[in-house]
Write a protein that holds these residues in place. Structure first.
Motif, short mmCIF file in Angstrom:
data_model
loop_
_atom_site.label_atom_id
_atom_site.label_comp_id
_atom_site.label_asym_id
_atom_site.label_seq_id
_atom_site.Cartn_x
_atom_site.Cartn_y
_atom_site.Cartn_z
N ASP A 1 0.81 -1.16 -0.31
CA ASP A 1 0.08 -0.13 0.11
C ASP A 1 0.81 1.27 -0.09
N ASN A 2 0.40 2.32 -0.12
CA ASN A 2 0.93 3.77 -0.20
C ASN A 2 1.27 4.01 1.24
N ASN B 1 -1.20 5.97 3.60
CA ASN B 1 -2.12 5.24 4.31
C ASN B 1 -1.84 4.57 5.55
N ASN C 1 -3.79 3.89 8.71
CA ASN C 1 -4.79 2.64 8.64
C ASN C 1 -4.40 1.39 9.17
N SER D 1 0.99 12.08 -2.30
CA SER D 1 1.09 11.26 -1.11
C SER D 1 1.80 11.59 -0.03
N GLU E 1 -0.22 14.09 2.10
CA GLU E 1 -1.20 13.30 3.25
C GLU E 1 -0.19 12.93 4.15
#
Length: 306
Positions: free
Chosen positions: A74-75, A78, A81, A213, A216
């Motif tokens: 995944d990025n 994230n 999460n 990204s 974020e």
């Protein structure tokens, strides 16, 4: 080309790894940084993230002797999460493209190989450089090449791409390189450095949403970092470094109205402190072994208030 972990010792020193700590390598690559972190963990745990399944597969082989590692496709944006709030002792990001991705001619990242335009870090992603080059409008191409590549010939390159694809799609890296070269003056082409570097950088950033990204992450890591936790980030171009520098400065400084006389205990302390006020760059020994470290810059920040 052999894969090097950029500023490996500097990153490990900056993270001040605790044997029982929880750490995140947000850009696993081939696992060089992760391996050094794992060597220093006892009861601790390492989460590793990468968009490239090939990188994860190869890193698993390199790190097969370690059990306290969690692999996540995944990025890194994230990561909140996957971990608990206020639980992480350290986070490392080594931004950009890893050497194996550049050196794999099938991935379409490099202007050194003639291959289909791709540039996807996550090969499951729908949009590649081919779609950007052949489907974006002139205005969109101009924005990408100008803003993400800081390319002085952005307008001419975008215009020539549109003209060429009216005849046939622009399919390969070498076709794109020819368009870029044809858009530049002879004087500019005679300068040192590959003429396609900035445009290829721009397309890669667009395809992989790299700056989105990073933004974020920069505005979200506080949620998962515990008090005294550390974030270390290696950047490779000015757009990334400006974002990191600005956010780190924002977190480590408190704006005070100079027109008001405050008592010392009335001035709120910043929630973070900079680990290095002057950016760290690769030393001569590393530069001799790995020229790709030349543009790398390392910045770190520590959370001092929970």
């Amino acid at each position: 080309m052999k894969h090097y972990s950029v500023m490996l010792n500097e990153c490990i020193d900056m993270l001040e790894i605790k044997p029982d700590g929880i750490y995140i390598d947000g850009t696993l690559g081939r696992g060089g940084h992760s391996k050094e972190i794992l060597k220093r963990l006892d009861k601790g745990l390492l989460y590793v993230f990468d968009l490239d399944e090939t990188a994860i597969r190869e890193a698993k082989e390199r790190l097969k002797d370690y059990q306290n590692v969690v692999y996540i496709h995944d990025n890194f944006a994230n990561m909140k999460n996957y971990v608990n709030p206020n639980s992480v002792d350290g986070i490392l990001l080594d931004l950009g493209v890893s050497s194996p991705q550049f050196d794999d001619e099938t991935r379409g990242f490099s202007y050194r190989f003639d291959s289909r335009l791709d540039m996807r870090m996550n090969q499951e992603a729908r949009v590649s450089a081919y779609e950007v080059v052949n489907n974006y409008s002139y205005e969109e191409l101009l924005r990408v090449i100008r803003d993400y590549g800081e390319e002085p010939f952005a307008s001419k390159i975008a215009s020539n791409i549109v003209k060429k694809r009216e005849i046939k799609p622009v399919e390969t890296t070498f076709e794109l390189v020819d368009i870029i070269k044809s858009s530049m003056s002879a004087k500019y082409l005679s300068k040192k450095g590959h003429p396609a570097k900035q445009t290829f950088q721009a397309l890669r950033i667009e395809v992989n949403h790299e700056l989105d990204s990073l933004k974020e992450f920069l505005y979200g890591f506080d949620e998962i970092l515990k008090k005294d936790g550390i974030v270390a980030i290696i950047t490779f171009h000015s757009l990334e470094d400006k974002l990191v520098k600005a956010r780190f400065n924002e977190l480590s400084k408190i704006k005070v109205d100079k027109r008001i006389a405050y008592l010392p205990d009335q001035i709120e302390k910043a929630p973070y402190e900079l680990i290095n006020h002057k950016v760290i760059v690769a030393g001569d020994e590393e530069l001799n072994e790995n020229t790709r470290s030349k543009s790398a810059k390392l910045r770190g920040i520590r959370k001092i208030r929970g």
